[in-house]
Design a protein around this motif. Structure first.
Motif, mmCIF file in Angstrom:
data_model
loop_
_atom_site.group_PDB
_atom_site.id
_atom_site.type_symbol
_atom_site.label_atom_id
_atom_site.label_comp_id
_atom_site.label_asym_id
_atom_site.label_seq_id
_atom_site.Cartn_x
_atom_site.Cartn_y
_atom_site.Cartn_z
ATOM 1 N N ASP A 12 0.852 -1.190 0.000
ATOM 2 C CA ASP A 12 0.000 0.000 0.000
ATOM 3 C C ASP A 12 0.890 1.242 0.000
ATOM 4 N N GLU A 13 0.282 2.413 -0.191
ATOM 5 C CA GLU A 13 1.054 3.640 -0.344
ATOM 6 C C GLU A 13 1.781 4.009 0.942
ATOM 7 N N PHE A 14 1.142 3.764 2.091
ATOM 8 C CA PHE A 14 1.746 4.078 3.379
ATOM 9 C C PHE A 14 3.068 3.336 3.546
ATOM 10 N N ASN A 15 3.071 2.046 3.217
ATOM 11 C CA ASN A 15 4.297 1.257 3.365
ATOM 12 C C ASN A 15 5.275 1.489 2.223
ATOM 13 N N ARG A 16 4.776 1.858 1.049
ATOM 14 C CA ARG A 16 5.707 2.214 -0.032
ATOM 15 C C ARG A 16 6.596 3.383 0.404
ATOM 16 N N GLN A 17 5.985 4.387 1.046
ATOM 17 C CA GLN A 17 6.772 5.536 1.498
ATOM 18 C C GLN A 17 7.812 5.117 2.529
ATOM 19 N N ARG A 18 7.426 4.208 3.422
ATOM 20 C CA ARG A 18 8.396 3.719 4.407
ATOM 21 C C ARG A 18 9.540 2.963 3.730
ATOM 22 N N LEU A 22 14.247 3.519 3.296
ATOM 23 C CA LEU A 22 15.224 2.610 3.879
ATOM 24 C C LEU A 22 16.618 2.870 3.329
ATOM 25 N N ARG A 23 17.620 2.358 4.042
ATOM 26 C CA ARG A 23 18.997 2.470 3.577
ATOM 27 C C ARG A 23 19.169 1.681 2.282
ATOM 28 N N GLY A 24 19.719 2.309 1.279
ATOM 29 C CA GLY A 24 19.934 1.653 -0.006
ATOM 30 C C GLY A 24 18.749 1.703 -0.933
ATOM 31 N N ALA A 25 17.629 2.319 -0.500
ATOM 32 C CA ALA A 25 16.395 2.286 -1.296
ATOM 33 C C ALA A 25 16.526 3.028 -2.623
ATOM 34 N N GLU A 26 17.529 3.912 -2.739
ATOM 35 C CA GLU A 26 17.717 4.601 -4.023
ATOM 36 C C GLU A 26 18.090 3.615 -5.136
ATOM 37 N N HIS A 27 18.520 2.416 -4.750
ATOM 38 C CA HIS A 27 18.877 1.397 -5.740
ATOM 39 C C HIS A 27 17.754 0.379 -5.963
ATOM 40 N N TYR A 28 16.610 0.586 -5.296
ATOM 41 C CA TYR A 28 15.520 -0.382 -5.367
ATOM 42 C C TYR A 28 14.309 0.216 -6.075
ATOM 43 N N ARG A 29 13.553 -0.643 -6.732
ATOM 44 C CA ARG A 29 12.245 -0.255 -7.249
ATOM 45 C C ARG A 29 11.226 -1.249 -6.706
ATOM 46 N N PHE A 30 10.200 -0.732 -6.012
ATOM 47 C CA PHE A 30 9.209 -1.579 -5.365
ATOM 48 C C PHE A 30 7.965 -1.708 -6.248
ATOM 49 N N HIS A 31 7.502 -2.946 -6.388
ATOM 50 C CA HIS A 31 6.314 -3.241 -7.178
ATOM 51 C C HIS A 31 5.294 -3.965 -6.293
ATOM 52 N N GLY A 32 4.053 -3.604 -6.398
ATOM 53 C CA GLY A 32 3.012 -4.296 -5.653
ATOM 54 C C GLY A 32 2.545 -5.555 -6.352
ATOM 55 N N ASP A 313 15.388 3.908 16.709
ATOM 56 C CA ASP A 313 16.655 3.440 16.131
ATOM 57 C C ASP A 313 17.054 4.172 14.858
ATOM 58 N N GLY A 314 16.091 4.847 14.211
ATOM 59 C CA GLY A 314 16.445 5.640 13.049
ATOM 60 C C GLY A 314 15.949 5.127 11.721
ATOM 61 N N VAL A 315 15.444 3.885 11.691
ATOM 62 C CA VAL A 315 14.908 3.341 10.448
ATOM 63 C C VAL A 315 13.897 2.254 10.782
ATOM 64 N N SER A 316 12.864 2.131 9.966
ATOM 65 C CA SER A 316 11.894 1.050 10.134
ATOM 66 C C SER A 316 12.583 -0.297 10.000
ATOM 67 N N HIS A 317 12.148 -1.276 10.795
ATOM 68 C CA HIS A 317 12.797 -2.582 10.674
ATOM 69 C C HIS A 317 12.323 -3.359 9.458
ATOM 70 N N GLN A 318 11.583 -2.708 8.566
ATOM 71 C CA GLN A 318 11.407 -3.265 7.222
ATOM 72 C C GLN A 318 12.762 -3.402 6.536
ATOM 73 N N GLN A 319 13.744 -2.662 7.042
ATOM 74 C CA GLN A 319 15.117 -2.806 6.557
ATOM 75 C C GLN A 319 15.570 -4.261 6.628
ATOM 76 N N VAL A 320 15.182 -4.932 7.695
ATOM 77 C CA VAL A 320 15.573 -6.331 7.894
ATOM 78 C C VAL A 320 14.971 -7.207 6.797
#
Length: 433
Positions: A12-18, A22-32, A313-320
């Motif tokens: 969803d859009e709320f979690n897409r923004q989160r 994340l760290r390194g997200a500039e190299h990622y593209r998220f698809h639903g 801690d500074g970042v959502s644990h979606q990082q994990v």
């Protein structure tokens, strides 16, 4: 470095923004994959059809599929190993996941390595008219707790303190258990199950010895066989009831208790063979008896805790979740956030049912969020909605809003929430108390 393509089930859009923060997200593209309404806003889960649609969408993608992830409980959590196996992406095996999510199988494997830290338990068929007697034959007597073999949240969980409450619970279970049991059985068909586990399908329930105390959640992951626990979140309930009041991070438990829970976590997750995926384990600390109890294992990060880790801690644990899915050791910071303490509060009413006639408006919410920096308010109901239509509620109350807040300490946190909650302008009609 080419951009990596990550597919998120129920994005969803709320979690897409989160995710994009994340760290390194500039190299990622998220698809639903799979519309979020199909996993958030319904209790009907046609798993086989959802898996086929997800498969077709992934097969149609013109590019590399670097990861398939999710951050939701059932049905998302159980779909992931099936999809990841089909497309050769990383996660734990379906069998190891089910040793956590199939509550009877999970208790069986826990008993093999940490028998002193789990309650007495037995499985029973709620459609068996002699179920109460069979529970007694297994050595469990009233009072005890009843829950489905597979559930979501606290749904269809009951404290049994008399034969009458047992039969009232059985009536609800018979009427509603199929909503999750049927799709869960579809997942079980994909797994290699021991015969004695296969005989206990999604329509069965668990009866367990009453356990309690200070409840908390150990958030962790396994990376290439190494079990890592990176945070403990306290789960605090309303007085005298089973409904959650708020989740608080970091934990206020004594250090030696946290260390023991971390040790138990490492023991049980290693024994299960869970690997290359996130998890969380809920525990109780019974301070009076000096005992720790393992309540249950969840095969995902807790989405409710994302904002807490970001604030503290500074970042959502979606990082994990993302790092593991890409085959990387998780890059999770510690105590680098804006607040020393954070919580997610559940604004509840304890009605049998009612119709919501008014909810706070956008301007009211914006004013409250501005007054308490770092606060997020997410309404769970709309004007005109009957409370009994809300999905994923416990058996005793309705959560009308989720409120995330940060503060310097517990005293400020609770004072700020009390002030905010007193100004959330919900109104009701046709109240059934």
């Amino acid at each position: 470095m080419h951009q990596k393509h990550l597919f998120v089930v129920g994005l969803d859009e709320f979690n897409r923004q989160r995710l994009e923060s994340l760290r390194g997200a500039e190299h990622y593209r998220f698809h639903g994959v799979i519309d979020p309404a199909e996993v958030y806003e319904t209790e009907i889960f046609p798993i086989a059809e959802m898996l086929e649609r997800a498969t077709r969408a992934l097969e149609a993608f013109d590019g590399p599929i670097d990861a398939i992830v999710g951050y939701m409980d059932f049905p998302v959590s159980t779909m992931l190993p099936i999809l990841c196996e089909r497309f050769g992406t990383r996660t734990t095996s379906l069998e190891s996941l089910l040793q956590c999510e199939h509550k009877y199988w999970s208790r069986r494997v826990q008993r093999e390595v940490i028998p002193d830290f789990i309650p007495a338990f037995t499985a029973f068929d709620p459609f068996d008219d002699d179920a109460l007697a069979r529970i007694g034959e297994a050595g469990l007597y009233i009072p005890f707790f009843v829950k489905p073999i597979k559930s979501s949240g606290s749904r269809l969980g009951f404290l049994i303190d008399s034969p009458e409450t047992f039969y009232l619970a059985i009536a609800q279970l018979r009427e509603q258990i199929g909503l999750i049991a049927d799709p869960f059985n579809t997942v079980l068909e994909h797994a290699r199950l021991p015969p004695d586990i296969a005989a206990v399908d999604g329509h069965f329930c668990m009866a367990e010895e009453i356990i309690g105390g200070w409840q908390c959640t150990v958030e962790g992951y396994v990376f290439q066989g190494e079990v890592v626990s990176y945070g403990i979140v306290d789960s605090l309930r309303y007085p005298q009831v089973l409904s959650f009041f708020h989740y608080r991070y970091p934990s206020g438990l004594p250090g030696h208790v946290q260390e023991k829970m971390t040790e138990l976590t490492r023991t049980v997750m290693t024994h299960i063979g869970y690997d290359n995926a996130a998890f969380n384990i809920e525990y109780y600390w019974d301070e009076v008896q000096g005992r720790i109890w393992l309540l249950e294992i969840n095969t995902r990060i807790s989405q409710s805790h994302c904002d807490l880790f970001e604030k503290v801690d500074g970042v959502s644990h979606q990082q994990v979740t993302i790092d593991l899915a890409l085959g990387q050791r998780p890059d999770m910071p510690s105590r680098q956030g804006e607040f020393p303490m954070a919580a997610k509060f559940f604004y509840r009413v304890f009605f049998v049912d009612a119709v919501v006639t008014r909810v706070p408006g956008e301007a009211e919410i914006a004013a409250l969020e501005a007054e308490f920096p770092g606060t997020l308010i997410a309404l769970q109901v709309a004007a005109g909605q009957r409370l009994s239509t809300l999905p994923e509620q416990d058996s005793y109350s309705y959560a009308l809003a989720h409120v995330w807040m940060g503060a310097r300490d517990e005293t400020q946190l609770l004072a700020n929430y009390d002030s905010l909650a007193s100004r959330l302008g919900f109104e009701f009609d046709d109240i059934r108390g």
